[in-house]
Design a protein around this motif. Structure first.
Motif, PDB file in Angstrom:
ATOM      1  N   THR A 145     -19.530 -27.390  -3.590  1.00  0.00           N
ATOM      2  CA  THR A 145     -20.307 -27.840  -2.439  1.00  0.00           C
ATOM      3  C   THR A 145     -19.410 -27.966  -1.216  1.00  0.00           C
ATOM      4  N   LEU A 146     -19.899 -27.542  -0.073  1.00  0.00           N
ATOM      5  CA  LEU A 146     -19.134 -27.642   1.173  1.00  0.00           C
ATOM      6  C   LEU A 146     -18.722 -29.085   1.433  1.00  0.00           C
ATOM      7  N   GLY A 147     -17.426 -29.298   1.729  1.00  0.00           N
ATOM      8  CA  GLY A 147     -16.921 -30.627   2.025  1.00  0.00           C
ATOM      9  C   GLY A 147     -17.302 -31.094   3.419  1.00  0.00           C
ATOM     10  N   GLN A 148     -17.209 -32.395   3.650  1.00  0.00           N
ATOM     11  CA  GLN A 148     -17.595 -32.950   4.948  1.00  0.00           C
ATOM     12  C   GLN A 148     -16.671 -32.467   6.062  1.00  0.00           C
ATOM     13  N   ARG A 149     -15.365 -32.442   5.800  1.00  0.00           N
ATOM     14  CA  ARG A 149     -14.443 -31.940   6.830  1.00  0.00           C
ATOM     15  C   ARG A 149     -14.719 -30.464   7.122  1.00  0.00           C
TER      16      ARG A 149
ATOM     17  N   ASP B   5     -11.598 -30.906   0.382  1.00  0.00           N
ATOM     18  CA  ASP B   5     -11.958 -31.851   1.450  1.00  0.00           C
ATOM     19  C   ASP B   5     -10.788 -32.780   1.750  1.00  0.00           C
ATOM     20  N   ASP B   6      -9.686 -32.195   2.183  1.00  0.00           N
ATOM     21  CA  ASP B   6      -8.429 -32.900   2.420  1.00  0.00           C
ATOM     22  C   ASP B   6      -7.743 -32.225   3.606  1.00  0.00           C
ATOM     23  N   ALA B   7      -7.358 -32.986   4.601  1.00  0.00           N
ATOM     24  CA  ALA B   7      -6.794 -32.408   5.827  1.00  0.00           C
ATOM     25  C   ALA B   7      -5.505 -31.638   5.561  1.00  0.00           C
ATOM     26  N   LEU B   8      -4.659 -32.140   4.674  1.00  0.00           N
ATOM     27  CA  LEU B   8      -3.402 -31.464   4.369  1.00  0.00           C
ATOM     28  C   LEU B   8      -3.639 -30.171   3.603  1.00  0.00           C
ATOM     29  N   VAL B   9      -4.617 -30.186   2.710  1.00  0.00           N
ATOM     30  CA  VAL B   9      -4.969 -28.976   1.975  1.00  0.00           C
ATOM     31  C   VAL B   9      -5.523 -27.924   2.931  1.00  0.00           C
ATOM     32  N   ILE B  10      -6.409 -28.325   3.824  1.00  0.00           N
ATOM     33  CA  ILE B  10      -6.977 -27.397   4.811  1.00  0.00           C
ATOM     34  C   ILE B  10      -5.875 -26.782   5.671  1.00  0.00           C
ATOM     35  N   ALA B  11      -4.938 -27.606   6.127  1.00  0.00           N
ATOM     36  CA  ALA B  11      -3.838 -27.095   6.954  1.00  0.00           C
ATOM     37  C   ALA B  11      -3.014 -26.070   6.190  1.00  0.00           C
ATOM     38  N   GLY B  12      -2.747 -26.359   4.929  1.00  0.00           N
ATOM     39  CA  GLY B  12      -1.994 -25.400   4.116  1.00  0.00           C
ATOM     40  C   GLY B  12      -2.724 -24.086   3.944  1.00  0.00           C
ATOM     41  N   GLN B  13      -4.021 -24.159   3.696  1.00  0.00           N
ATOM     42  CA  GLN B  13      -4.790 -22.925   3.515  1.00  0.00           C
ATOM     43  C   GLN B  13      -4.808 -22.090   4.795  1.00  0.00           C
ATOM     44  N   GLY B  14      -4.750 -22.743   5.942  1.00  0.00           N
ATOM     45  CA  GLY B  14      -4.770 -22.025   7.214  1.00  0.00           C
ATOM     46  C   GLY B  14      -3.551 -21.158   7.462  1.00  0.00           C
TER      47      GLY B  14
ATOM     48  N   ILE C 204     -12.230 -11.796  11.679  1.00  0.00           N
ATOM     49  CA  ILE C 204     -11.536 -12.303  10.506  1.00  0.00           C
ATOM     50  C   ILE C 204     -12.579 -12.906   9.572  1.00  0.00           C
ATOM     51  N   LEU C 205     -12.494 -12.546   8.280  1.00  0.00           N
ATOM     52  CA  LEU C 205     -13.487 -12.956   7.291  1.00  0.00           C
ATOM     53  C   LEU C 205     -12.823 -13.608   6.093  1.00  0.00           C
ATOM     54  N   ALA C 206     -13.496 -14.608   5.544  1.00  0.00           N
ATOM     55  CA  ALA C 206     -13.067 -15.248   4.308  1.00  0.00           C
ATOM     56  C   ALA C 206     -14.306 -15.798   3.606  1.00  0.00           C
ATOM     57  N   PRO C 207     -14.210 -16.059   2.315  1.00  0.00           N
ATOM     58  CA  PRO C 207     -15.336 -16.654   1.595  1.00  0.00           C
ATOM     59  C   PRO C 207     -15.355 -18.169   1.727  1.00  0.00           C
ATOM     60  N   VAL C 208     -16.523 -18.752   1.452  1.00  0.00           N
ATOM     61  CA  VAL C 208     -16.680 -20.208   1.510  1.00  0.00           C
ATOM     62  C   VAL C 208     -17.148 -20.739   0.162  1.00  0.00           C
ATOM     63  N   GLY C 209     -16.405 -21.715  -0.356  1.00  0.00           N
ATOM     64  CA  GLY C 209     -16.844 -22.500  -1.495  1.00  0.00           C
ATOM     65  C   GLY C 209     -16.913 -23.945  -1.027  1.00  0.00           C
ATOM     66  N   GLY C 210     -15.794 -24.656  -1.170  1.00  0.00           N
ATOM     67  CA  GLY C 210     -15.715 -26.003  -0.620  1.00  0.00           C
ATOM     68  C   GLY C 210     -15.423 -26.017   0.864  1.00  0.00           C
ATOM     69  N   GLY C 211     -14.901 -24.898   1.385  1.00  0.00           N
ATOM     70  CA  GLY C 211     -14.680 -24.767   2.825  1.00  0.00           C
ATOM     71  C   GLY C 211     -13.258 -24.973   3.284  1.00  0.00           C
ATOM     72  N   GLY C 212     -12.331 -25.249   2.384  1.00  0.00           N
ATOM     73  CA  GLY C 212     -10.959 -25.490   2.804  1.00  0.00           C
ATOM     74  C   GLY C 212     -10.298 -24.273   3.431  1.00  0.00           C
ATOM     75  N   LEU C 213     -10.407 -23.115   2.774  1.00  0.00           N
ATOM     76  CA  LEU C 213      -9.800 -21.898   3.312  1.00  0.00           C
ATOM     77  C   LEU C 213     -10.462 -21.475   4.607  1.00  0.00           C
ATOM     78  N   MET C 214     -11.791 -21.453   4.628  1.00  0.00           N
ATOM     79  CA  MET C 214     -12.496 -21.003   5.829  1.00  0.00           C
ATOM     80  C   MET C 214     -12.226 -21.932   6.999  1.00  0.00           C
ATOM     81  N   SER C 215     -12.073 -23.218   6.736  1.00  0.00           N
ATOM     82  CA  SER C 215     -11.768 -24.175   7.805  1.00  0.00           C
ATOM     83  C   SER C 215     -10.387 -23.913   8.394  1.00  0.00           C
ATOM     84  N   GLY C 216      -9.393 -23.792   7.519  1.00  0.00           N
ATOM     85  CA  GLY C 216      -8.044 -23.520   8.003  1.00  0.00           C
ATOM     86  C   GLY C 216      -7.952 -22.187   8.714  1.00  0.00           C
TER      87      GLY C 216
END
Length: 318
Positions: A238-242, A151-160, A176-188
């Motif tokens: 748990t899925l993060g707010q971002r 749940d960090d904007a910089l982390v999400i950008a990196g994962q993207g 395009i498919l990816a798994p979801v845990g906290g949501g950082g990878l799927m968000s990016g």
């Protein structure tokens, strides 16, 4: 997408920032797997990334975005998995301290990995409250900067950047498919994919036994899930707010898969592609194996998130 917490420009900047420190991982395709899964499938092999997982991308983007004054005080996170090792590696590459809060029951192999990479481990009780409290204490004492696992904007950008690379190499993809845990990878992934190819169908995948993100997306409201009970240990978060905001805005579909499906998909990739993936990586493959999507005449990209497994406790040996 202008009102989202992360932009495509952030992902493009991250790609430049982290390039000296992470691998551009290969994309594999198998004729046999195409036949089994019912369409063309390109696998982005983040199991061959530094520390064996995509987490190296977000951690490096966060650490190398810090000013010299911020970095001098070190970084801190709580994690029992791949993010712990990723942050330890990124901090080592920047030459700063990494304080890693880990639960007392963390796997020994992951503890040893963090230590080998120079992380300073603080153990806590295996609860979210205990993890967060330990992080707060370290931040108060050292001034270290928190790098949240997802749940960090910089982390999400990196994962993207993984999806950015995949679509640069395979622009013909329809899904395009990816798994979801906290949501950082799927968000990016969602932000990169929608910007590069607006027509692409973005599909999130999750174990049915750890489906808090699916429930939140379906209800269009953040929803706490039941205690996760899945072999996909990397998705027991748990899925993060971002992540909720981004996925709610950009996803085309969200499917859940069975534990047997995850196990079968993991073994199938080992047998056919001859590469090691962990259960979390197998979740989007399971979605295709269980025919949750119709790939007839289409091409799909799957991000294989990591390959860190306990070889003495493989899912099909239980």
């Amino acid at each position: 997408m202008s009102d989202l917490p992360v932009s495509f420009a952030d992902i493009q900047a991250a790609a430049v920032r982290i390039a000296p420190y992470v691998h551009r991982t290969p994309v594999l395709e198998s004729r046999r797997l195409n036949e089994i899964l019912g369409g063309r499938v390109a696998f982005k092999c983040e199991n061959q990334q530094r520390i064996g997982a995509f987490k190296a991308r977000g951690a490096h983007n966060a650490v190398f975005s810090l000013s010299d004054a911020e970095a001098a005080k070190g970084v801190v996170t709580h994690s029992s998995g791949n993010h712990a090792a990723a942050l330890a590696l990124a901090a080592s590459n920047r030459g700063v301290a990494a304080h890693i809060v880990m639960p007392r029951n963390a796997p020994k192999a992951k503890v040893e990995s963090v230590r080998r990479l120079g992380g300073q481990i603080v153990f806590c009780e295996p609860t979210i409250a205990a993890r967060e409290s330990a992080c707060e204490a370290i931040m108060a004492e050292t001034g270290a900067v928190l790098v949240h696992p997802y749940d960090d904007a910089l982390v999400i950008a990196g994962q993207g950047t993984a999806a950015l690379e995949l679509l640069e190499e395979r622009p013909e993809l329809d899904f395009i498919l990816a798994p979801v845990g906290g949501g950082g990878l799927m968000s990016g992934t969602s932000i990169a994919a929608r910007a590069i190819k607006p027509s692409i169908r973005i599909v999130a995948t999750e174990p049915a036994q750890a489906n808090d993100a699916w429930r939140s997306w379906t209800a269009k409201a953040w929803t706490a899930g039941d205690a996760p009970n899945t072999i996909a240990d990397g998705l027991r978060t748990t899925l993060g707010q971002r992540g909720f905001v981004i996925l709610n805005a950009l996803l085309d579909d969200f499917v859940t898969v069975s534990e047997d499906g995850i196990r079968d998909a993991m073994r199938l990739v080992w047998e056919v592609l001859k590469i090691v993936i962990e259960p979390s990586s197998a979740v989007p493959v399971a979605a295709l194996l269980e025919r949750k999507l119709d790939l007839q005449g289409a091409a799909a990209g799957v991000i294989l998130t990591g390959g860190n497994v306990d070889l003495d406790r493989l899912p099909w040996q239980a």
